[in-house]
Structure formats: C-alpha cells, structure tokens
Enzyme design. Structure first.
Site, PDB file in Angstrom:
ATOM      1  N   ASP A  78       0.813  -1.220   0.000  1.00  0.00           N
ATOM      2  CA  ASP A  78       0.000   0.000   0.000  1.00  0.00           C
ATOM      3  C   ASP A  78       0.840   1.260   0.000  1.00  0.00           C
ATOM      4  O   ASP A  78       2.035   1.237   0.298  1.00  0.00           O
ATOM      5  CB  ASP A  78      -0.956   0.014   1.198  1.00  0.00           C
ATOM      6  N   ASP A 115       7.500   5.283  -1.293  1.00  0.00           N
ATOM      7  CA  ASP A 115       7.336   4.560  -0.032  1.00  0.00           C
ATOM      8  C   ASP A 115       6.079   3.707  -0.155  1.00  0.00           C
ATOM      9  O   ASP A 115       4.967   4.233  -0.095  1.00  0.00           O
ATOM     10  CB  ASP A 115       7.204   5.571   1.116  1.00  0.00           C
ATOM     11  N   GLU A 145       0.262  -1.722   5.432  1.00  0.00           N
ATOM     12  CA  GLU A 145       1.313  -1.298   6.367  1.00  0.00           C
ATOM     13  C   GLU A 145       1.089   0.112   6.868  1.00  0.00           C
ATOM     14  O   GLU A 145       1.320   0.414   8.044  1.00  0.00           O
ATOM     15  CB  GLU A 145       2.675  -1.400   5.672  1.00  0.00           C
ATOM     16  N   HIS A 454       4.796  10.567   2.463  1.00  0.00           N
ATOM     17  CA  HIS A 454       3.468  10.829   3.035  1.00  0.00           C
ATOM     18  C   HIS A 454       2.966  12.231   2.726  1.00  0.00           C
ATOM     19  O   HIS A 454       2.022  12.697   3.351  1.00  0.00           O
ATOM     20  CB  HIS A 454       3.441  10.595   4.564  1.00  0.00           C
TER      21      HIS A 454
END
Length: 480
Positions: A78, A115, A145, A454
């Site tokens: 993910d 990521d 995750e 993120h």
C-alpha cells in the site's frame, strides 16, 4: 509507460511504472495484489496468500547457489494517499502520474508512492530478472502497512522458509537500519453540543502550504502541524465566536499540511475578529518563516451555518487541541540523535456529536508508549473527553551481531567508497512484527533516498536508486 521506465536500472523502474499505474492506497491494494499474483503464476513461481492477504512468492536459486542460505525480500503493497488541495485525484481509481525533475522522480500533485513502491519494484525486478545471481529466494509482500500494519500483525507463522530477510522500506542512501520504533493508534474524542446559529455572519479560516511529511521520520524537523497551528490561533482570539467546523489532516501517519475552521460571528464583531486573525496569522508566519516558507492563511466570508457548537463546546474543543502534546516527547539516551518517543495528531474531524482527533504515538521503548498513554488519559480526564488506544505494535530491537548487517555494510562500504551508517529509525517498520512471528529471523532494512514521504512533495533520488539496486543484487550474489 511513462518517461521513468527509461531510467536505470531499467527493470526496477519499469516495475515501479507499472505499480504507479495501478491504484493501491491502503485498504485498496487488491488490484495490485491480483496483478502481481497473476504475473507470478504466469512465470510458474510458487505464489500463495495467507489469511490476511499477504503474498508469498518463491523463486529457485540460480545455478551454483542451490545450497546457499535462503533469503527473503520484503515490501508492503500500500501507499499513503495525499493530494494537494488543487489536485483532484481519486486514489482508488486514478493512476499516479510520475515524472522526472532533474535527479528526482516526483508525482503530479500527489504522493508518489516511492514509499514503499520502489522497494516493492526492486523485489519484483529481482524475481523478474534472468541474469541475477541469488540463493533460494522468497518475496513477502504485506497488506495495509501504512494504516496499522495489519498484514504484518496477521502474518502466518511457519510459512517462510528463510532465516534471513531484507526489508526494503527505509529511505536514506548510505544508511543501514537495524532497529525501529513501535507505535500505537490513539483516538481522542470530545463530546460536543450544538445549537441553532443566532449569529449573522461566518468566516472560513484556511491554513495551508505547510510541508507536512512523515510523522515519524520528519517529527524532529520543526515542521508545523496544521491542526496544532490552527488550534493555537483560535485559542489566542479575543473576539467572541462559535465554531461550526474544525478539521484538518487526512491520514494518521502524516503531519497535516492543511486545516480549516468555520467561525460564526456577529456582524459587529466580524471586523475585529478578521483583523485579529490576520494579525495572529502574520505573527505565526514570521515565526515559521524558515521551517514553513509557504505558510498561507486565508480568511474569507462564507455562508452562514445553520448550527454551531455551543459557546462551552467551542471553548472546550479549542482548549483541548491547543493543549494536546504533539511532536518530540523525548530524545533517546541510547541511540545518539534519534527521537525516542513522539506523537502526532494526523486527523481532526467533527462526526455527529463528537470532535475526534486521530493520533499516532511512537517510541523505541515500551515505557515511552506507556508515558504517552498516561499523558493523554490525564488530558482527556481534565477535558471531559475519552481516549482509546489500539493497534499497538512492537519496535524492532537492534542486534549488533547480525550476520546480514555485517555483510550488507561490507558491500555498501565498497560501493559507496566510504562507511555506511548503521542506524535506528523513528518510524514503524514491519520488522518488529515479523520478528514476533519469526523470532530467529536475521533482519536488515535498506532503501534509496526518498524525501517528504506521506506528502504530495514526495520524491525519490534517481542516482540513489541505482546505488540501492547495486547493493541489493550484490548482497544476494554474495550471501552464502
């Protein structure tokens, strides 16, 4: 295929391009998972899923390596879905649009998913390659995750045959990670009361332009949390108003970049309130000019809301989230220049009759998480709120005598021409949970340079990916 598929190493970048084309935010990885499974079956590899959806693929050793120690590569499926406010993007349907910007690969207005998409691509590229030397190989791909590590938590025991694993989820060239923080989800809920709005006017305050970032790796950087900044601003306002809306952030493990409040105000108080907001905003902007150069505060009239929080609920809400601890709680005494304990509020939203803050607590030690629990329980008790804790996962304790760490460092030093650093990361890796299911597993974590994970500013360094690939493939070739 996009322009990134022409980069070197070509097989890795071609796989990353495919990954970007298939939507795979947390809880919605199934299309990508099925694509990988179908591909593995077409290659005649052993492929299987466990009870929580994790994927295990096995590839036989290359000639001459049949008797070498089996090794597992691990990545998660993910990605964190974050987009700029002016970028319409449905992460469940729309592909990520990667592009090359100098020495970096970025995405158009969204998180890139490097990521852990680069790590995932490297695992699949190793499986796909016909000219790499490697021992008996396993690739473990885990689910969800980024939103609680449910895949690693539910990992089937006695499934993997390997005793050595390389996790591919760290983000700094020249660094080898041998430990990480554990974490815990926190939900802080404040009961609120509403009433019909008797005030004539309304103002919308929008705070945006902050850097955001990873709530573990970037927590020490003084990056501002939009929810906390807005709570501070509201707490400092002298003029009377009532909240109609108070929200910010979108995922628990990212530092919020934007927050919004809607204030109901009387016609006579509106000019004074507007001036106070502008003054406080300018003051905060000056304070954050180096940490947050793109800090933006917008104040604009908006439609009169039908309902507002009562005056008491308005005061309680602002006071609670202004007082909420956020950021670094304690530096480690054991590992120099590493955060031991932190917490970050990632999401704030009003749902029915409750104002809910979603928080992620992290610590290298169990006592650090216990300290945060005690602080938040005390704060909730004082504020008349409730607090719930869930999804506690362990840290990964360093093992200085690890053989895979020693081999990785030896090869990395040769490739770099200088000494690689052995480090512990203040972020949640799945290694601690994997060790729980496989206590004898010898683990190490590596990855290329990724910045601003993120957040929509996420980018991966192209030269670092090539170095990472050399390291990974050489370790596989030289392990015995």
């Amino acid at each position: 295929m996009s322009e990134i598929s022409s980069l070197s190493p070509s097989l890795l970048w071609q796989w990353f391009d495919k990954i970007c084309a298939i939507p795979h935010p947390s809880y919605h990885e199934e299309k990508l998972a099925q694509f990988i499974i179908d591909w593995a079956k077409a290659k005649a590899f052993f492929v299987e899923r466990d009870e929580v959806g994790n994927i295990l693929i096995r590839k036989p050793a290359t000639a001459g390596m049949e008797n070498a120690t089996p090794i597992a590569l691990q990545a998660h499926l993910d990605m964190v879905p974050q987009a700029n406010a002016d970028t319409p993007h449905n992460f469940e349907q729309d592909p990520i649009q990667p592009y090359i910007d100098g020495e970096w690969v970025k995405a158009k207005g969204t998180t890139l998913g490097a990521d852990n998409g680069i790590g995932l691509a490297s695992c699949l590229a190793v499986l796909d390659s016909d000219n790499l030397t490697h021992p008996p190989l396993e690739v473990l791909l885990t689910m969800d995750e980024e939103v609680g590590m449910s895949g690693a938590i539910g990992l089937r025991a006695n499934w993997l045959q390997s005793k050595i694993m390389i996790n591919t989820d760290t983000e700094d060239n020249g660094e080898i990670y041998i430990g990480c923080a554990g974490g815990e989800n926190v939900s802080l809920e404040l009961p609120i009361e509403r009433e019909s709005n008797a005030l004539a006017n309304a103002l919308k305050i929008t705070l945006k332009g902050l850097q955001g970032g990873h709530s573990g790796c970037d927590i020490h950087t003084n990056r501002a949390n939009a929810i906390k900044v807005l709570a501070r601003l509201l707490a400092d306002l002298p003029a009377s108003f009532q909240l109609a809306e108070f929200k910010g952030g979108s995922v628990r493990n990212a530092i919020p970049r934007e927050a919004v409040a809607i204030l109901a105000v009387s016609a006579e108080n509106q000019p004074n309130l507007t001036a106070c907001i502008a003054q406080l905003g300018e003051q905060i902007k000056q304070e954050l000019q180096f940490a947050e150069p793109n800090f933006t505060l917008l104040i604009e009239p908006t439609d009169k809301p039908n309902q507002v929080l009562t005056a008491q609920s308005t005061q309680q809400a602002i006071a609670l989230f202004n007082a909420l601890p956020n950021g670094v709680i304690r530096q480690s005494d054991v590992v120099k220049n590493v955060v031991e304990t932190s917490l970050s509020i990632g999401i704030l939203a009003i749902e029915n009759d409750r104002l809910i803050g979603t928080i992620l607590s992290r610590s290298l030690i169990e006592g650090g998480k216990a300290d945060v629990r005690a602080k938040l329980r005390s704060l909730a008790q004082l504020a008349g709120a409730t607090v719930e804790f869930s999804g506690d996962y362990p840290g990964w304790q360093p093992e200085p005598t690890s053989n895979i760490t020693a081999l990785t460092k030896q090869i990395y030093d040769q490739i770099l021409g200088y000494e690689a650093k052995i480090k512990v990361i203040h972020a949640g890796l799945e290694c601690g949970l994997i060790k729980k299911a496989y206590p004898e597993m010898d683990l190490v974590s590596i990855g290329p340079t990724i910045r601003n994970a993120h957040s929509p500013d996420e980018k991966v360094h192209i030269p670092a990916v090539e170095i990472y690939w050399k390291l990974l493939t050489q370790v596989l070739a030289e392990i015995h």
